[in-house]
Design an enzyme around this catalytic site. Structure first.
Site, PDB file in Angstrom:
ATOM      1  N   LYS A  50      11.461 -84.362 -28.004  1.00  0.00           N
ATOM      2  CA  LYS A  50      12.544 -83.392 -28.202  1.00  0.00           C
ATOM      3  C   LYS A  50      13.852 -84.115 -28.546  1.00  0.00           C
ATOM      4  O   LYS A  50      14.619 -83.645 -29.393  1.00  0.00           O
ATOM      5  CB  LYS A  50      12.726 -82.534 -26.953  1.00  0.00           C
ATOM      6  CG  LYS A  50      11.569 -81.595 -26.639  1.00  0.00           C
ATOM      7  CD  LYS A  50      11.354 -80.526 -27.694  1.00  0.00           C
ATOM      8  CE  LYS A  50      12.472 -79.511 -27.765  1.00  0.00           C
ATOM      9  NZ  LYS A  50      12.158 -78.428 -28.756  1.00  0.00           N
ATOM     10  N   TYR A  90       7.205 -85.991 -23.800  1.00  0.00           N
ATOM     11  CA  TYR A  90       7.738 -84.686 -24.218  1.00  0.00           C
ATOM     12  C   TYR A  90       9.242 -84.773 -24.460  1.00  0.00           C
ATOM     13  O   TYR A  90       9.744 -84.383 -25.513  1.00  0.00           O
ATOM     14  CB  TYR A  90       7.430 -83.616 -23.155  1.00  0.00           C
ATOM     15  CG  TYR A  90       8.305 -82.394 -23.293  1.00  0.00           C
ATOM     16  CD1 TYR A  90       8.171 -81.526 -24.368  1.00  0.00           C
ATOM     17  CD2 TYR A  90       9.308 -82.121 -22.359  1.00  0.00           C
ATOM     18  CE1 TYR A  90       8.997 -80.422 -24.507  1.00  0.00           C
ATOM     19  CE2 TYR A  90      10.137 -81.018 -22.493  1.00  0.00           C
ATOM     20  CZ  TYR A  90       9.984 -80.171 -23.567  1.00  0.00           C
ATOM     21  OH  TYR A  90      10.815 -79.078 -23.715  1.00  0.00           O
ATOM     22  N   THR A 135      16.205 -79.018 -25.036  1.00  0.00           N
ATOM     23  CA  THR A 135      16.097 -79.002 -23.580  1.00  0.00           C
ATOM     24  C   THR A 135      17.067 -79.982 -22.939  1.00  0.00           C
ATOM     25  O   THR A 135      17.455 -80.983 -23.556  1.00  0.00           O
ATOM     26  CB  THR A 135      14.647 -79.365 -23.181  1.00  0.00           C
ATOM     27  OG1 THR A 135      14.587 -79.611 -21.782  1.00  0.00           O
ATOM     28  CG2 THR A 135      14.184 -80.634 -23.894  1.00  0.00           C
ATOM     29  N   ASP A 136      17.401 -79.719 -21.682  1.00  0.00           N
ATOM     30  CA  ASP A 136      18.249 -80.667 -20.950  1.00  0.00           C
ATOM     31  C   ASP A 136      17.514 -81.989 -20.671  1.00  0.00           C
ATOM     32  O   ASP A 136      18.144 -82.981 -20.326  1.00  0.00           O
ATOM     33  CB  ASP A 136      18.751 -80.038 -19.635  1.00  0.00           C
ATOM     34  CG  ASP A 136      17.663 -79.512 -18.717  1.00  0.00           C
ATOM     35  OD1 ASP A 136      16.461 -79.686 -19.026  1.00  0.00           O
ATOM     36  OD2 ASP A 136      18.015 -78.911 -17.681  1.00  0.00           O
ATOM     37  N   GLU A 137      16.188 -81.975 -20.840  1.00  0.00           N
ATOM     38  CA  GLU A 137      15.429 -83.185 -20.518  1.00  0.00           C
ATOM     39  C   GLU A 137      15.736 -84.356 -21.447  1.00  0.00           C
ATOM     40  O   GLU A 137      15.394 -85.500 -21.130  1.00  0.00           O
ATOM     41  CB  GLU A 137      13.929 -82.896 -20.546  1.00  0.00           C
ATOM     42  CG  GLU A 137      13.554 -81.898 -19.497  1.00  0.00           C
ATOM     43  CD  GLU A 137      12.060 -81.809 -19.266  1.00  0.00           C
ATOM     44  OE1 GLU A 137      11.337 -82.755 -19.633  1.00  0.00           O
ATOM     45  OE2 GLU A 137      11.630 -80.799 -18.719  1.00  0.00           O
TER      46      GLU A 137
HETATM   47  P1  NAD Z   1       5.385 -72.655 -24.973  1.00  0.00           P
HETATM   48  O1  NAD Z   1       4.462 -73.799 -24.858  1.00  0.00           O
HETATM   49  O2  NAD Z   1       5.208 -71.474 -24.063  1.00  0.00           O
HETATM   50  O3  NAD Z   1       5.354 -72.078 -26.463  1.00  0.00           O
HETATM   51  C1  NAD Z   1       5.310 -72.892 -27.594  1.00  0.00           C
HETATM   52  C2  NAD Z   1       4.847 -72.056 -28.786  1.00  0.00           C
HETATM   53  O4  NAD Z   1       4.872 -72.906 -29.956  1.00  0.00           O
HETATM   54  C3  NAD Z   1       3.416 -71.527 -28.656  1.00  0.00           C
HETATM   55  O5  NAD Z   1       3.355 -70.177 -29.033  1.00  0.00           O
HETATM   56  C4  NAD Z   1       2.623 -72.406 -29.613  1.00  0.00           C
HETATM   57  O6  NAD Z   1       1.483 -71.750 -30.160  1.00  0.00           O
HETATM   58  C5  NAD Z   1       3.656 -72.734 -30.666  1.00  0.00           C
HETATM   59  N1  NAD Z   1       3.357 -73.974 -31.407  1.00  0.00           N
HETATM   60  C6  NAD Z   1       2.996 -75.181 -30.885  1.00  0.00           C
HETATM   61  N2  NAD Z   1       2.800 -76.072 -31.865  1.00  0.00           N
HETATM   62  C7  NAD Z   1       3.056 -75.427 -33.036  1.00  0.00           C
HETATM   63  C8  NAD Z   1       3.039 -75.828 -34.399  1.00  0.00           C
HETATM   64  N3  NAD Z   1       2.704 -77.086 -34.765  1.00  0.00           N
HETATM   65  N4  NAD Z   1       3.367 -74.925 -35.341  1.00  0.00           N
HETATM   66  C9  NAD Z   1       3.687 -73.643 -34.987  1.00  0.00           C
HETATM   67  N5  NAD Z   1       3.713 -73.219 -33.708  1.00  0.00           N
HETATM   68  C10 NAD Z   1       3.400 -74.100 -32.743  1.00  0.00           C
HETATM   69  O7  NAD Z   1       6.822 -73.283 -24.812  1.00  0.00           O
HETATM   70  P2  NAD Z   1       8.203 -72.652 -24.290  1.00  0.00           P
HETATM   71  O8  NAD Z   1       8.358 -72.945 -22.863  1.00  0.00           O
HETATM   72  O9  NAD Z   1       8.316 -71.270 -24.782  1.00  0.00           O
HETATM   73  O10 NAD Z   1       9.244 -73.573 -25.074  1.00  0.00           O
HETATM   74  C11 NAD Z   1       9.662 -73.215 -26.377  1.00  0.00           C
HETATM   75  C12 NAD Z   1      10.796 -74.111 -26.816  1.00  0.00           C
HETATM   76  O11 NAD Z   1      11.865 -73.997 -25.901  1.00  0.00           O
HETATM   77  C13 NAD Z   1      10.418 -75.591 -26.854  1.00  0.00           C
HETATM   78  O12 NAD Z   1      11.029 -76.165 -27.974  1.00  0.00           O
HETATM   79  C14 NAD Z   1      11.006 -76.139 -25.578  1.00  0.00           C
HETATM   80  O13 NAD Z   1      11.338 -77.488 -25.743  1.00  0.00           O
HETATM   81  C15 NAD Z   1      12.244 -75.286 -25.449  1.00  0.00           C
HETATM   82  N6  NAD Z   1      12.751 -75.165 -24.076  1.00  0.00           N
HETATM   83  C16 NAD Z   1      11.970 -74.608 -23.105  1.00  0.00           C
HETATM   84  C17 NAD Z   1      12.453 -74.494 -21.820  1.00  0.00           C
HETATM   85  C18 NAD Z   1      11.613 -73.899 -20.715  1.00  0.00           C
HETATM   86  O14 NAD Z   1      12.032 -73.941 -19.567  1.00  0.00           O
HETATM   87  N7  NAD Z   1      10.446 -73.341 -21.008  1.00  0.00           N
HETATM   88  C19 NAD Z   1      13.747 -74.958 -21.521  1.00  0.00           C
HETATM   89  C20 NAD Z   1      14.518 -75.519 -22.541  1.00  0.00           C
HETATM   90  C21 NAD Z   1      14.001 -75.613 -23.814  1.00  0.00           C
HETATM   91  O1  TDX Z   2       2.295 -77.434  -9.937  1.00  0.00           O
HETATM   92  C1  TDX Z   2       3.424 -77.912 -10.060  1.00  0.00           C
HETATM   93  N1  TDX Z   2       4.063 -78.389  -8.952  1.00  0.00           N
HETATM   94  C2  TDX Z   2       5.313 -78.936  -9.004  1.00  0.00           C
HETATM   95  O2  TDX Z   2       5.842 -79.350  -7.972  1.00  0.00           O
HETATM   96  C3  TDX Z   2       4.102 -77.974 -11.343  1.00  0.00           C
HETATM   97  C4  TDX Z   2       3.430 -77.470 -12.573  1.00  0.00           C
HETATM   98  C5  TDX Z   2       5.376 -78.512 -11.363  1.00  0.00           C
HETATM   99  N2  TDX Z   2       5.962 -78.990 -10.249  1.00  0.00           N
HETATM  100  C6  TDX Z   2       7.354 -79.490 -10.314  1.00  0.00           C
HETATM  101  C7  TDX Z   2       7.647 -80.476 -11.414  1.00  0.00           C
HETATM  102  C8  TDX Z   2       9.095 -80.170 -11.758  1.00  0.00           C
HETATM  103  O3  TDX Z   2       9.965 -80.850 -10.871  1.00  0.00           O
HETATM  104  O4  TDX Z   2       8.161 -78.354 -10.601  1.00  0.00           O
HETATM  105  C9  TDX Z   2       9.236 -78.675 -11.500  1.00  0.00           C
HETATM  106  C10 TDX Z   2       9.108 -77.836 -12.757  1.00  0.00           C
HETATM  107  O5  TDX Z   2       7.964 -78.272 -13.465  1.00  0.00           O
HETATM  108  P1  TDX Z   2       7.554 -77.661 -14.897  1.00  0.00           P
HETATM  109  O6  TDX Z   2       7.386 -76.191 -14.771  1.00  0.00           O
HETATM  110  O7  TDX Z   2       6.422 -78.456 -15.431  1.00  0.00           O
HETATM  111  O8  TDX Z   2       8.900 -77.858 -15.740  1.00  0.00           O
HETATM  112  P2  TDX Z   2       9.745 -79.163 -16.168  1.00  0.00           P
HETATM  113  O9  TDX Z   2       8.917 -80.385 -16.177  1.00  0.00           O
HETATM  114  O10 TDX Z   2      10.995 -79.161 -15.345  1.00  0.00           O
HETATM  115  O11 TDX Z   2      10.070 -78.773 -17.700  1.00  0.00           O
HETATM  116  C11 TDX Z   2      10.451 -77.412 -18.046  1.00  0.00           C
HETATM  117  O12 TDX Z   2      11.840 -77.311 -18.242  1.00  0.00           O
HETATM  118  C12 TDX Z   2      12.369 -77.977 -19.351  1.00  0.00           C
HETATM  119  C13 TDX Z   2       9.725 -76.944 -19.309  1.00  0.00           C
HETATM  120  O13 TDX Z   2       8.309 -77.020 -19.110  1.00  0.00           O
HETATM  121  C14 TDX Z   2      10.155 -77.731 -20.506  1.00  0.00           C
HETATM  122  O14 TDX Z   2       9.524 -77.243 -21.686  1.00  0.00           O
HETATM  123  C15 TDX Z   2      11.645 -77.613 -20.638  1.00  0.00           C
HETATM  124  O15 TDX Z   2      12.091 -78.453 -21.664  1.00  0.00           O
END
Ligand code: NAD
Ligand code: TDX
Length: 342
Positions: A162, A158, A125-127
């Site tokens: 990562k 988190y 992630t960019d985080e």
């Molecule tokens: P999510 O929480 O929707 O899904 C995570 C999945 O991993 C779930 O299906 C969960 O059951 C599984 N999991 C958790 N712990 C586990 C374990 N110990 N063993 C096996 N499976 C396990 O998350 P997401 O948003 O789909 O993110 C997935 C990946 O992408 C993460 O690594 C996250 O850091 C990365 N990512 C997400 C975003 C985003 O915006 N969602 C952006 C950049 C990177």
């Molecule tokens: O109810 C809300 N109100 C609100 O203002 C929630 C849930 C979030 N927010 C804000 C917080 C953040 O600035 O919205 C923005 C996005 O929040 P999230 O959806 O929690 O995402 P973020 O914290 O940016 O992280 C996401 O992007 C990077 C993913 O959850 C991560 O897994 C990924 O690594």
């Protein structure tokens, strides 16, 4: 055709992972996928329900289980690691599973891939780069963004977990010659995203007759990418990326949260002010912005999904059409937020 016929996708039931598995099934006819997923609160089995059993196998298990991981990696040509605890807000309340899954889990996968010399790709992630100062919308184009050279400066447990995982991958490349790559992507949106996350939370709030909740000033900026563009970028890096390299994935769609929320409200026929201002997230990162030049210039990838507004519309429609997918969880998710004043 591809050099990778058997791909192990960990966390492939979750939001981004499931979208990648759908992408593989739709675009790579000779690929067979094994999904290893623990089915935590974030893993809806239904996310893979409509996929052919001959192409996708689900193994329910933990990436920290070294015996199981060894057995699955032995039969794989490549591993793509999506498995993670993914929600910042949860990491502030209970960091332990983040350290366990994101750090120890990645380590467990790396050791198995080292043993069998299997191609590994880490989804990150960019985080990991912390945040950037806020700038005006007009300044976004020229203001500094994250690049592969940006220093690691994670803010939340988190993000730190990562970042730790990324560093492990880099050291396995350096010390053991592991054939691995890393991608750091910006905020995804699209189908199958858990309703604890920003966009699905607000959309389902409106559908459920609840008011959307905006943290703090609403001025925090996220760089949004359609999850389909993320999937194609990962496949491009897996098949064409240079080993040992880090690629940043983003689509140049920076928007502040207030703007996104107003777009959702407008699209769903609500007044612009029909939401609640709630407590800010502690340590809330201000701005994320990705410079994806390396991925574009080296590998020719570019976003193809179209603009943010049109993908937001499709995403809203998906939650409207899939109320069974989220309805049962809604009350509990909102009750947990309410306990935090959010
Ligand atoms: P999510 O929480 O929707 O899904 C995570 C999945 O991993 C779930 O299906 C969960 O059951 C599984 N999991 C958790 N712990 C586990 C374990 N110990 N063993 C096996 N499976 C396990 O998350 P997401 O948003 O789909 O993110 C997935 C990946 O992408 C993460 O690594 C996250 O850091 C990365 N990512 C997400 C975003 C985003 O915006 N969602 C952006 C950049 C990177
Ligand atoms: O109810 C809300 N109100 C609100 O203002 C929630 C849930 C979030 N927010 C804000 C917080 C953040 O600035 O919205 C923005 C996005 O929040 P999230 O959806 O929690 O995402 P973020 O914290 O940016 O992280 C996401 O992007 C990077 C993913 O959850 C991560 O897994 C990924 O690594």
């Amino acid at each position: 055709t591809t050099q990778f016929k058997e791909i192990l996708v960990t966390g492939g039931v979750g939001f981004v992972g499931a979208n990648f598995v759908h992408y593989l099934v739709a675009t790579q006819p000779d690929v067979h996928v094994t999904v290893l997923d623990k089915l935590t609160y974030a893993g809806h089995r239904a996310n893979l329900a409509d996929l052919p059993a001959a192409r996708v196998r689900l193994v329910v298990g933990d990436i920290c289980d070294a015996v199981l991981v060894d057995q699955l990696v032995a039969g794989a040509d490549a591993v793509v690691n999506y498995a993670a605890e993914s929600h910042n807000d949860r990491s502030l309340l209970a960091p332990a599973p983040f350290i366990k899954t994101n750090v120890e889990g990645t380590y467990t996968l790396l050791e198995a891939c080292r043993k069998y010399q299997v191609r590994f790709h880490q989804i990150s992630t960019d985080e990991v780069y912390g945040d950037l100062p806020l700038v005006t919308a007009a300044e976004q184009k020229t203001a500094p963004k994250f690049t592969p050279e940006s220093p690691y400066r994670p803010s939340s447990p988190y993000a730190a977990s990562k970042a730790s995982a990324d560093l492990l991958v880099q050291s396995w490349v350096h010390s053991f010659g592991l054939p691995a790559t890393i991608s750091n992507c910006s905020n995804n949106f699209g189908p199958y995203q858990h309703i604890e996350k920003f966009i699905p939370r607000q959309v389902t709030n409106i559908l459920a007759g609840r008011r959307p909740k905006l943290y703090g000033s609403g001025r925090n900026v996220r760089d949004w990418i359609a999850t389909s563009d993320h999937s194609r970028a990962v496949w491009t890096i897996l098949t064409q990326g240079r080993l040992g390299q880090v690629y940043l994935i983003g689509a140049n769609q920076e928007l502040d949260n207030l703007t996104v929320l107003r777009m959702i409200l407008r699209e769903m026929g609500q007044p612009e002010d029909a939401f609640d201002w709630v407590a800010d997230r502690p340590g809330h990162d201000r701005r994320y912005a990705i410079d994806a030049t390396k991925l574009q210039q080296e590998l020719g990838w570019r976003p193809l999904a179209g603009d943010f507004a049109s993908n937001l519309r499709t995403t809203i429609a998906w939650y409207q059409d899939h109320q069974d997918w989220w309805h049962n969880q809604k009350a509990a998710v909102e009750a947990a937020y309410a306990r935090q004043g959010q």
